[in-house]
Write an enzyme that holds these catalytic residues in place. Structure first.
Site, mmCIF file in Angstrom:
data_model
loop_
_atom_site.group_PDB
_atom_site.id
_atom_site.type_symbol
_atom_site.label_atom_id
_atom_site.label_comp_id
_atom_site.label_asym_id
_atom_site.label_seq_id
_atom_site.Cartn_x
_atom_site.Cartn_y
_atom_site.Cartn_z
ATOM 1 N N SER A 44 0.808 -1.231 0.000
ATOM 2 C CA SER A 44 0.000 0.000 0.000
ATOM 3 C C SER A 44 0.840 1.281 0.000
ATOM 4 C CB SER A 44 -0.957 -0.006 1.187
ATOM 5 O OG SER A 44 -1.901 -1.026 1.017
ATOM 6 N N THR A 92 -6.022 -3.316 7.512
ATOM 7 C CA THR A 92 -5.933 -4.663 6.981
ATOM 8 C C THR A 92 -5.878 -5.632 8.161
ATOM 9 O OG1 THR A 92 -4.778 -6.075 5.408
ATOM 10 C CG2 THR A 92 -3.402 -4.552 6.649
ATOM 11 N N LYS A 96 -9.990 -5.058 10.298
ATOM 12 C CA LYS A 96 -11.125 -4.604 9.487
ATOM 13 C C LYS A 96 -12.477 -4.757 10.184
ATOM 14 C CE LYS A 96 -9.399 -5.630 4.822
ATOM 15 N NZ LYS A 96 -9.810 -6.242 3.559
ATOM 16 N N ASP A 132 -13.337 -2.576 -0.852
ATOM 17 C CA ASP A 132 -13.030 -3.876 -1.474
ATOM 18 C C ASP A 132 -14.068 -4.257 -2.539
ATOM 19 O OD1 ASP A 132 -10.651 -4.412 -0.160
ATOM 20 O OD2 ASP A 132 -11.612 -5.482 1.490
ATOM 21 N N MET A 250 -8.537 -13.737 -6.196
ATOM 22 C CA MET A 250 -8.157 -12.564 -5.393
ATOM 23 C C MET A 250 -6.692 -12.609 -4.966
ATOM 24 S SD MET A 250 -11.194 -11.601 -2.855
ATOM 25 C CE MET A 250 -12.839 -11.260 -3.424
#
Ligand code: NDP
Length: 306
Positions: A44, A92, A96, A132, A250
């Site tokens: 990120s 993360t 979450k 997401d 994913m």
């Protein structure tokens, strides 16, 4: 103008910070952060700082940092980040879900997804959102030319990523979600958490898909963690599912899982989770800056890193 006054206090962004670093935080511009535990592997900071650099102008003094925050430090960390002008935060693993109880306000779709991955600073506390769902929908469109609206979607897995995807598919008017998982308890818990069974959501045990009733040309999404290890088998055998599926995994590391390898052998359109990662990040950055986000700069930064 002497730019060194703006840049001299800016620490490197490839470093991992701890909660103690917030005691003397002296970044002169607005700060952004991802909080997780572990976090050292996170892409990120690379993605976001590349975009901010490209955006320049009023964003040239914005920086995005990675913080290693264990579960028990999250409440204290959010207070300290707020005081230190962290205008946006990504969350993360493992934060979450817990953060739902720590935000001042929450977006209704994120609430249905049961998780927040994006916090936007308010005067008092943070507003929680989840990007997401946007990330997977945009990735399917970009990589596979697949549109959720009107489609049948097979989703494998019943964890957090699956729940966000199921909610997004229902919100975006898919025809039907076919949801499979190894553990039946978790599968049932997911369905209950989003309002119980309905005609647009059917479940199955992972090893026993109702293939005869799922249309060909459906979209298949792997939202299990099976594939994270290079030696992992695929979570489903594509030969035992309807034909001509469009397959999205994913998982992006490793870049080709056993599922994607089988999809390619069958000549099915297939893609890994890198595009979801980038698009969810782009949406978060848009919420924080209200500006157009240079998504290509984000992709370029990841490709340069790998
Ligand atoms: P969770 O831990 O919440 O859920 C894991 C899921 O994987 C469960 O459904 C679990 O099934 C299943 N699973 C684990 N091991 C096996 C196995 N051996 N066989 C069959 N099923 C198994 O994880 P998340 O929902 O947070 O993440 C799921 C995946 O999505 C991860 O690989 C993650 O990296 C990826 N991801 C990617 C993102 C991106 O941006 N590309 C964003 C978010 C997640 P059971 O209930 O039976 O244990």
């Amino acid at each position: 103008m002497n730019l060194s006054v703006f840049t001299r206090n800016i620490p490197p962004t490839n470093k991992v910070y701890q909660i103690e670093d917030l005691e003397n935080w002296d970044h002169p511009g607005p700060s952004l952060a991802v909080l997780g535990h572990p976090i050292a592997h996170s892409l990120s900071p690379v993605i976001h700082n590349a975009a901010l650099q490209e955006m320049g102008g009023e964003f040239k003094n914005w920086r995005y940092y990675a913080f290693d925050i264990p579960h028990e430090q999250l409440p204290e960390a959010l207070v300290a980040l707020h005081i230190n002008n962290f205008v946006g935060i990504n969350l993360t693993i493992p934060h979450k879900v817990e953060a739902l109880d720590l935000v001042a306000t929450i977006d209704p779709v994120a609430e249905r997804m049961g998780a927040v991955n994006t916090l936007v600073k308010l005067e008092h506390g943070y507003h929680g959102k989840n990007t997401d769902g946007y990330g997977i929908e945009t990735a399917l469109q970009q990589d596979l030319g697949a549109t959720i609206a009107g489609s049948d979607i097979i989703i494998l897995g019943a964890g957090g990523a699956s729940r966000a995807t199921v909610v997004q598919c229902l919100e975006s008017r898919c025809r039907k979600v076919w949801l499979g998982n190894r553990s039946v308890d978790r599968l049932e818990a997911l369905v209950e958490s989003i309002g119980g069974p309905n005609e647009r959501l059917e479940t199955f045990a992972l090893g026993d898909p109702p293939s005869g009733r799922i249309p060909d040309d459906s979209i298949l999404i792997n939202a299990t963690s099976l594939g994270l290890k290079p030696e992992d088998p695929a979570p489903a055998d594509l030969q035992r599912l309807p034909q001509n599926l469009r397959v999205y995994d994913m998982i992006y590391n490793p870049p080709e899982t056993a599922l994607l390898a089988q999809a390619r052998q069958l000549n099915y359109p297939a893609a890994n989770g890198l595009s979801m990662l980038v698009h969810q990040a782009a949406k978060s950055l848009h919420y924080w800056t209200q500006a157009t986000v240079p998504v290509q700069a984000m992709f370029a930064a990841i490709q340069a890193k790998s």
